[in-house]
Design a protein around this motif. Structure first.
Motif, PDB file in Angstrom:
ATOM      1  N   THR A  74       0.812  -1.215   0.000  1.00 51.47           N
ATOM      2  CA  THR A  74       0.000   0.000   0.000  1.00 51.47           C
ATOM      3  C   THR A  74       0.847   1.267   0.000  1.00 51.47           C
ATOM      4  O   THR A  74       0.575   2.214  -0.749  1.00 51.47           O
ATOM      5  CB  THR A  74      -0.940   0.011   1.223  1.00 51.47           C
ATOM      6  OG1 THR A  74      -1.764  -1.153   1.175  1.00 51.47           O
ATOM      7  CG2 THR A  74      -1.826   1.241   1.222  1.00 51.47           C
ATOM      8  N   GLU A  75       1.899   1.290   0.822  1.00 51.97           N
ATOM      9  CA  GLU A  75       2.725   2.491   0.908  1.00 51.97           C
ATOM     10  C   GLU A  75       3.393   2.792  -0.436  1.00 51.97           C
ATOM     11  O   GLU A  75       3.414   3.946  -0.895  1.00 51.97           O
ATOM     12  CB  GLU A  75       3.775   2.328   2.005  1.00 51.97           C
ATOM     13  CG  GLU A  75       4.624   3.585   2.250  1.00 51.97           C
ATOM     14  CD  GLU A  75       5.569   3.425   3.421  1.00 51.97           C
ATOM     15  OE1 GLU A  75       5.388   2.465   4.194  1.00 51.97           O
ATOM     16  OE2 GLU A  75       6.498   4.229   3.550  1.00 51.97           O
ATOM     17  N   ALA A  76       3.931   1.754  -1.079  1.00 53.30           N
ATOM     18  CA  ALA A  76       4.587   1.960  -2.375  1.00 53.30           C
ATOM     19  C   ALA A  76       3.565   2.370  -3.433  1.00 53.30           C
ATOM     20  O   ALA A  76       3.842   3.224  -4.293  1.00 53.30           O
ATOM     21  CB  ALA A  76       5.306   0.687  -2.809  1.00 53.30           C
ATOM     22  N   ALA A  77       2.372   1.779  -3.385  1.00 54.74           N
ATOM     23  CA  ALA A  77       1.327   2.132  -4.349  1.00 54.74           C
ATOM     24  C   ALA A  77       0.909   3.584  -4.185  1.00 54.74           C
ATOM     25  O   ALA A  77       0.655   4.287  -5.178  1.00 54.74           O
ATOM     26  CB  ALA A  77       0.131   1.200  -4.175  1.00 54.74           C
ATOM     27  N   GLU A  78       0.812   4.061  -2.949  1.00 58.29           N
ATOM     28  CA  GLU A  78       0.437   5.453  -2.709  1.00 58.29           C
ATOM     29  C   GLU A  78       1.497   6.402  -3.268  1.00 58.29           C
ATOM     30  O   GLU A  78       1.158   7.461  -3.820  1.00 58.29           O
ATOM     31  CB  GLU A  78       0.249   5.696  -1.216  1.00 58.29           C
ATOM     32  CG  GLU A  78      -0.980   5.005  -0.641  1.00 58.29           C
ATOM     33  CD  GLU A  78      -1.072   5.131   0.864  1.00 58.29           C
ATOM     34  OE1 GLU A  78      -1.932   4.469   1.435  1.00 58.29           O
ATOM     35  OE2 GLU A  78      -0.257   5.878   1.443  1.00 58.29           O
ATOM     36  N   ARG A  79       2.767   6.022  -3.142  1.00 61.10           N
ATOM     37  CA  ARG A  79       3.827   6.865  -3.713  1.00 61.10           C
ATOM     38  C   ARG A  79       3.707   6.938  -5.231  1.00 61.10           C
ATOM     39  O   ARG A  79       3.855   8.012  -5.833  1.00 61.10           O
ATOM     40  CB  ARG A  79       5.207   6.322  -3.318  1.00 61.10           C
ATOM     41  CG  ARG A  79       5.617   6.628  -1.893  1.00 61.10           C
ATOM     42  CD  ARG A  79       7.117   6.443  -1.705  1.00 61.10           C
ATOM     43  NE  ARG A  79       7.540   5.074  -2.020  1.00 61.10           N
ATOM     44  CZ  ARG A  79       7.592   4.095  -1.143  1.00 61.10           C
ATOM     45  NH1 ARG A  79       7.246   4.312   0.119  1.00 61.10           N
ATOM     46  NH2 ARG A  79       7.990   2.888  -1.495  1.00 61.10           N
ATOM     47  N   GLU A  80       3.456   5.783  -5.857  1.00 65.02           N
ATOM     48  CA  GLU A  80       3.288   5.776  -7.316  1.00 65.02           C
ATOM     49  C   GLU A  80       2.100   6.651  -7.725  1.00 65.02           C
ATOM     50  O   GLU A  80       2.162   7.378  -8.719  1.00 65.02           O
ATOM     51  CB  GLU A  80       3.087   4.342  -7.816  1.00 65.02           C
ATOM     52  CG  GLU A  80       4.271   3.421  -7.610  1.00 65.02           C
ATOM     53  CD  GLU A  80       5.479   3.830  -8.444  1.00 65.02           C
ATOM     54  OE1 GLU A  80       5.304   4.539  -9.452  1.00 65.02           O
ATOM     55  OE2 GLU A  80       6.611   3.457  -8.080  1.00 65.02           O
TER      56      GLU A  80
END
Length: 650
Positions: A147-153
């Motif tokens: 989730t954290e990486a997806a939010e950054r993308e």
């Protein structure tokens, strides 16, 4: 899925184990008709190739019918069809195909250029959250990232996309939805053709699978019989006798009260040493209504467990605070998803008289936020009660089969409400619940609320509803709205003001105004002049004419004091922002009348793409609206306006 997107578990019956072919056919036909345009728009935005997108979506529906008995049971069947359509489309799409198309307008080409410049992961993240309206966790799962990486993308993609188009990030949904102009001309095969293709695919797979299974069994020596021709069984294998006891039903979900938030954790999350534990019950006594806007005892009447825990902070007797936690367990994930949406809808609609004529909400929805990283799904609401001047901060979250709500009631003004504290409290509640066997996602201990557009409310999602309207001091009673009605030439006085302005009826610049409606809100039972109240009109025009309407309205408001000098009209601009697809201007007017009388007006004009709206509040000495409240109301109307149907040039 878009809010609306809320299903009512109390209106649902437990799904039977067997579903008839007729029911499957009916549900697939409805799904095909409802979802195809959305999936085409999303797939076209992903690839920029309309022919490929149509082909991929069509084939994805064929595959969906092949597996419909399973797909239909999913909470969101689109979540199974969309990835298949996207995979097919990405494999076939060429590079920048829109540059070879002669029939695309310049705005569509610019949007597709901006999307095409993004990496596929960022493009998917942007389209999922802006066109598919999935949660952050669902988006992350679909693109295969934490989730954290997806939010950054998503953040990087949104920033680059907005920069390329020179628009604010708040206008991204409008820019993406405008691509629908290019997909509107697509024709679709009849659903019977889709079902026939899916049935043929099923037969082909069945034959191939059966043949492969026979070869494997024979080759492996697995087909064996004893001398009597009966296949032997293992000695340890129990063969059930005919007429034996039926198989056991589903296990009961366990939700112990030890999974609720303890008082020490509350003191850390919401701050304050005066918090004391109140009661902990299963909410089976009394009327069961323990939350603001709660219309029923349980969000899941067929749930397997429920708890209510209360707390009170009396350290400051003149400003006490109360917290309530509600937790419910559902029998399966589909019901849990519906329970979450049902609970969320309590606070998004409160409920409106459009949904229940016996209910007149006395609460205003101040803001709505997502809480990324809290459970499987979560939303934070800020509400304020009109008569009691109480602010409520309410968090709703789901983790697996469990739904929990945490609500803080305070006398603090809504602008200073402790959003961060309730977000931490909800995260604490989810963290305790996610340790249970049937739970899902856990929570970041310090989540950050991310503002979002409000969920749909009322019968006309593109217009204001009672829950959007601010309190008036002194309180003249509840707001009550009339049904939306078409604005015709004989009704153009609806929302009329002391200045001569254009109106949303008939034509503008020789373009017919589509979908023009008006709605009026008044105070029920108040002893006020009949003209006092709020009127909203809406309509749709081509993009150029919509911009021209706003510009003309602004010019007329600026010129109003000079044209109306004999009556002494004063115009004060409260806000003016935007000259493109998203625009808003608001004014306060005072018109002097004979006999030392004065009429006060608040006026706003707003635009969201091809949709245009005008707001007029006629005040009275006993019912003034604060300037800040009117500006906030106009901004809420702008958010709602995004759900208005776009102008249809055909």
């Amino acid at each position: 899925m878009t809010v609306d997107d809320q299903a009512n578990p109390s209106a649902e019956h437990p799904r039977p184990a067997y579903v008839s072919s007729a029911d499957l056919t009916s549900s697939f036909d409805a799904f095909y008709k409802d979802a195809r345009e959305r999936l085409l728009l999303q797939t076209f935005a992903l690839t920029g190739d309309l022919a490929v997108a149509r082909s991929a979506v069509r084939e994805a529906f064929v595959v969906a019918w092949h597996h419909w008995r399973k797909v239909e049971r999913l909470p969101e069947p689109e979540s199974a069809v969309r990835p298949d359509a996207w995979r097919k489309a990405l494999r076939r799409a060429s590079t920048r195909p829109w540059h070879r198309k002669k029939d695309l307008d310049e705005e569509t080409r610019r949007t597709l250029d901006a999307l095409g410049a993004l990496p596929v992961v960022q493009r998917k993240a942007l389209l999922l959250t802006q066109l598919a309206a999935v949660t952050m966790d669902e988006m992350a799962h679909e693109i295969g990232l934490p989730t954290e990486a997806a939010e950054r993308e998503l953040q990087h993609g949104a920033a680059h996309f907005a920069t390329a188009l020179e628009i604010p990030t708040s206008a991204i949904p409008l820019a993406l939805n405008a691509l629908a102009d290019a997909t509107r001309s697509v024709t679709w095969p009849r659903v019977t053709i889709i079902r026939r293709a899916g049935a043929a695919r099923r037969r082909t797979h069945t034959v191939i699978g059966a043949a492969a299974a026979v070869v494997a069994l024979v080759a492996g020596g697995a087909v064996a019989t004893d001398s009597t021709g009966v296949r032997p069984t293992l000695d340890r294998e129990d063969v059930p006798a005919a007429g034996g006891p039926p198989p056991a039903g589903p296990a009961i979900t366990t939700l112990p009260d030890t999974a609720l938030v303890p008082v020490d954790a509350l003191r850390q999350a919401v701050r304050g040493r005066g918090w004391q534990l109140g009661t902990t019950t299963d909410n089976s006594t009394g009327n069961g209504l323990v939350l603001p806007c709660q219309p029923a005892r349980y969000a899941d009447p067929q749930g397997t467990a429920a708890w209510v825990r209360t707390f009170r902070d009396g350290a400051q007797p003149k400003a006490p605070r109360d917290v309530v936690q509600v937790a419910e367990a559902s029998s399966n994930e589909q019901r849990a998803l519906r329970t979450y949406r049902h609970a969320r809808r309590w606070f998004a609609t409160c409920p409106s008289p459009d949904e229940d004529a016996t209910q007149v909400p006395r609460v205003q929805l101040v803001s709505t936020s997502d809480l990324p990283g809290v459970g499987d799904q979560s939303t934070l609401f800020v509400l304020r009660s009109r008569p009691e001047a109480t602010t409520y901060v309410v968090g709703v979250a789901r983790s697996g089969l469990f739904t929990t709500v945490t609500s803080l009631a305070t006398s603090m003004p809504a602008a200073r409400a402790n959003r961060a504290g309730v977000a931490r409290l909800l995260a604490t509640a989810v963290t305790r619940i996610c340790a249970l066997p049937d739970a899902g996602g856990c929570a970041d201990p310090n989540p950050v609320p991310v503002p979002r557009t409000p969920l749909p409310a009322g019968e006309v999602p593109g217009m204001l509803s009672e829950i959007d309207l601010p309190p008036i001091t002194p309180d003249p009673g509840p707001w009550v709205g009339t049904p939306a009605a078409k604005l015709t030439e004989d009704r153009i006085d609806a929302g009329a003001i002391g200045c001569d302005t254009v109106h949303l009826s008939g034509t503008f610049r020789n373009k017919a105004i589509q979908g023009n409606e008006f709605r009026t809100f008044v105070f029920s039972g108040a002893d006020l002049p009949p003209q006092v109240g709020l009127t909203q009109t809406v309509g749709a025009l081509p993009a150029g004419a919509a911009g021209g309407f706003v510009a003309r309205f602004r010019e007329q408001m600026t010129a109003c004091p000079d044209l109306d000098a004999t009556t002494g009209t004063e115009v004060v601009e409260l806000l003016s922002t935007g000259k493109g697809p998203q625009a808003l201007s608001a004014w306060h007017l005072s018109t002097a009348l004979p006999g030392d009388r004065t009429v006060e007006y608040d006026v706003a004009v707003l635009r969201q793409g091809t949709a245009v709206s005008v707001l007029v509040y006629v005040a009275a000495p006993k019912a003034p609206m604060a300037n800040d409240d009117f500006v906030a109301l106009a901004q809420r109307a702008l958010e709602r306006l995004g759900r208005t149907a776009p102008y249809d040039p055909s």
